[in-house]
Design an enzyme around this catalytic site. Structure first.
Site, PDB file in Angstrom:
ATOM      1  N   GLN A   1      27.567 -10.337   2.591  1.00  0.00           N
ATOM      2  CA  GLN A   1      26.436 -11.220   2.864  1.00  0.00           C
ATOM      3  C   GLN A   1      25.544 -11.359   1.621  1.00  0.00           C
ATOM      4  O   GLN A   1      25.149 -10.362   1.015  1.00  0.00           O
ATOM      5  CB  GLN A   1      25.606 -10.700   4.045  1.00  0.00           C
ATOM      6  CG  GLN A   1      26.055 -11.275   5.379  1.00  0.00           C
ATOM      7  CD  GLN A   1      27.545 -11.153   5.632  1.00  0.00           C
ATOM      8  OE1 GLN A   1      28.097 -10.089   5.478  1.00  0.00           O
ATOM      9  NE2 GLN A   1      28.190 -12.239   5.997  1.00  0.00           N
ATOM     10  N   GLY A   2      25.231 -12.601   1.280  1.00  0.00           N
ATOM     11  CA  GLY A   2      24.424 -12.880   0.099  1.00  0.00           C
ATOM     12  C   GLY A   2      25.253 -13.266  -1.116  1.00  0.00           C
ATOM     13  O   GLY A   2      24.719 -13.755  -2.108  1.00  0.00           O
ATOM     14  N   ASP A   3      26.540 -13.034  -1.037  1.00  0.00           N
ATOM     15  CA  ASP A   3      27.440 -13.473  -2.117  1.00  0.00           C
ATOM     16  C   ASP A   3      27.931 -14.896  -1.882  1.00  0.00           C
ATOM     17  O   ASP A   3      28.477 -15.529  -2.791  1.00  0.00           O
ATOM     18  CB  ASP A   3      28.651 -12.539  -2.224  1.00  0.00           C
ATOM     19  CG  ASP A   3      28.266 -11.149  -2.696  1.00  0.00           C
ATOM     20  OD1 ASP A   3      27.373 -11.037  -3.556  1.00  0.00           O
ATOM     21  OD2 ASP A   3      28.855 -10.168  -2.196  1.00  0.00           O
ATOM     22  N   SER A   4      27.764 -15.384  -0.676  1.00  0.00           N
ATOM     23  CA  SER A   4      28.231 -16.720  -0.328  1.00  0.00           C
ATOM     24  C   SER A   4      27.762 -17.754  -1.332  1.00  0.00           C
ATOM     25  O   SER A   4      26.632 -17.692  -1.821  1.00  0.00           O
ATOM     26  CB  SER A   4      27.699 -17.145   1.029  1.00  0.00           C
ATOM     27  OG  SER A   4      28.528 -16.660   2.032  1.00  0.00           O
TER      28      SER A   4
ATOM     29  N   ASP B   1      33.693 -25.792   2.866  1.00  0.00           N
ATOM     30  CA  ASP B   1      32.456 -25.047   2.636  1.00  0.00           C
ATOM     31  C   ASP B   1      32.028 -25.120   1.169  1.00  0.00           C
ATOM     32  O   ASP B   1      32.088 -24.136   0.433  1.00  0.00           O
ATOM     33  CB  ASP B   1      32.648 -23.583   3.088  1.00  0.00           C
ATOM     34  CG  ASP B   1      31.325 -22.866   3.281  1.00  0.00           C
ATOM     35  OD1 ASP B   1      30.266 -23.526   3.173  1.00  0.00           O
ATOM     36  OD2 ASP B   1      31.351 -21.639   3.526  1.00  0.00           O
TER      37      ASP B   1
HETATM   38  N1  ARG Z   1      28.990 -15.655   4.608  1.00  0.00           N
HETATM   39  C1  ARG Z   1      28.555 -14.672   3.670  1.00  0.00           C
HETATM   40  C2  ARG Z   1      27.332 -15.182   2.920  1.00  0.00           C
HETATM   41  O1  ARG Z   1      26.772 -16.157   3.335  1.00  0.00           O
HETATM   42  C3  ARG Z   1      29.657 -14.222   2.765  1.00  0.00           C
HETATM   43  C4  ARG Z   1      30.574 -13.380   3.518  1.00  0.00           C
HETATM   44  C5  ARG Z   1      31.740 -12.979   2.732  1.00  0.00           C
HETATM   45  N2  ARG Z   1      32.397 -12.010   3.522  1.00  0.00           N
HETATM   46  C6  ARG Z   1      33.511 -11.389   3.160  1.00  0.00           C
HETATM   47  N3  ARG Z   1      33.967 -10.450   3.925  1.00  0.00           N
HETATM   48  N4  ARG Z   1      34.110 -11.697   2.042  1.00  0.00           N
HETATM   49  O2  ARG Z   1      26.839 -14.540   2.013  1.00  0.00           O
END
Ligand code: ARG
Length: 271
Positions: free
Chosen positions: A215-218, A127
């Protein structure tokens, strides 16, 4: 935002886990610094974190599709593969750099020219992606990536403009948190075969949860100090079962595994 095959695959792999919980979903574009006004308080982002100081993580980048990233070269951002749609010419992404406040008038905004998604990315593992910028951002430092596994343990820093709780909104101000390394057997017990140890590294507080990316930290970096006291990137925010749940650590791309491939890809983007 995009739900990828991995999202479904992982949900299947985990059987009963709610589809919405195990998510690689990115943040919703526009919710944070992207023109739409935000009523967010400069308080929370990343679950269980605190606001970052201006200039504290100068390599941090916000991407307009609702992801984070880090400056890998002055004109290349390292982010997550699940944040982009594929490889090729792409002028649709705006990178915002140089500010903790996405609405700051001193924000540096640069458009993308190309995207390179990890070769072989199919929604599980691998990823990572690179975004080439229309011009180099020369007044900001890059974040070096670890080239071997020696820093794949200890306490890590994570940062981003993502949600501060499951289902929460995107943030205007950058937030940061510290998450401890979670070893491979422990992460395997948490996620079974959905977790790919060679390609992913886990971090979080197993016993209590409470601190995590969301979400949004990815696409944003997970990093720590190297033996010289300099920041070095060891992970890329990827996925988790919900956010900050006890027993469910955050899963990050294991950068040491891909350092060579990332360097090769960056050279390709130069030409
Ligand atoms: N997939 C999420 C994003 O696109 C990040 C998720 C991270 N989740 C976690 N539990 N650390 O922003």
């Amino acid at each position: 935002m995009t739900r990828h095959a991995k999202f479904l695959k992982r949900s299947v792999a985990l059987g009963a886990v709610a589809l919405a919980a195990l998510s690689l979903q990115t943040g919703t574009a526009g919710a944070a610094g992207e023109p739409t006004p935000s009523s967010s308080t400069p308080g929370t982002k990343v679950v269980g974190g605190v606001p970052a100081a201006q200039g504290e993580f100068p390599f941090m980048v916000r991407l307009s599709m609702g992801c984070g990233g880090a400056l890998y070269r002055p004109d290349i951002v390292l982010t997550a593969a699940h944040c982009v749609d594929g490889s090729g010419n792409n002028t649709s992404i705006t990178a915002t750099a140089g500010v903790v406040d996405l609405q700051s008038s001193s924000a540096i905004k640069v458009k993308s020219t190309k995207v390179l998604q990890a070769p072989g990315y199919n929604g599980s593992g691998k990823d990572w992606a690179l975004i080439k910028l229309a011009r180099p951002v020369t007044n900001l430092p890059t974040l070096p990536v670890t080239t071997d596994g020696r820093y794949d343990s200890g306490d890590f820093t994570v940062a981003g403009w993502g949600a501060t709780r499951e289902g929460g909104g995107q943030q205007r101000y950058l937030r940061k948190a510290t998450v401890p390394f979670v070893d491979t057997p422990t992460c395997q017990r948490a996620y079974g075969s959905a977790y790919i140890p060679g390609e992913e590294i886990c971090a979080g507080i197993m016993s209590t949860g409470g601190v995590d990316t969301c979400q949004g930290d990815s696409g944003g970096p997970m990093f720590r100090k190297d033996n010289n006291g300099a920041w070095i990137q060891v992970g890329i925010t990827s996925w988790g079962d919900g956010c900050a749940r006890p027993g469910k650590p955050g899963v990050y791309t294991r950068v040491s595994t891909f350092a060579k491939a990332i360097a090769t890809a960056a050279d390709q983007l130069r030409r």
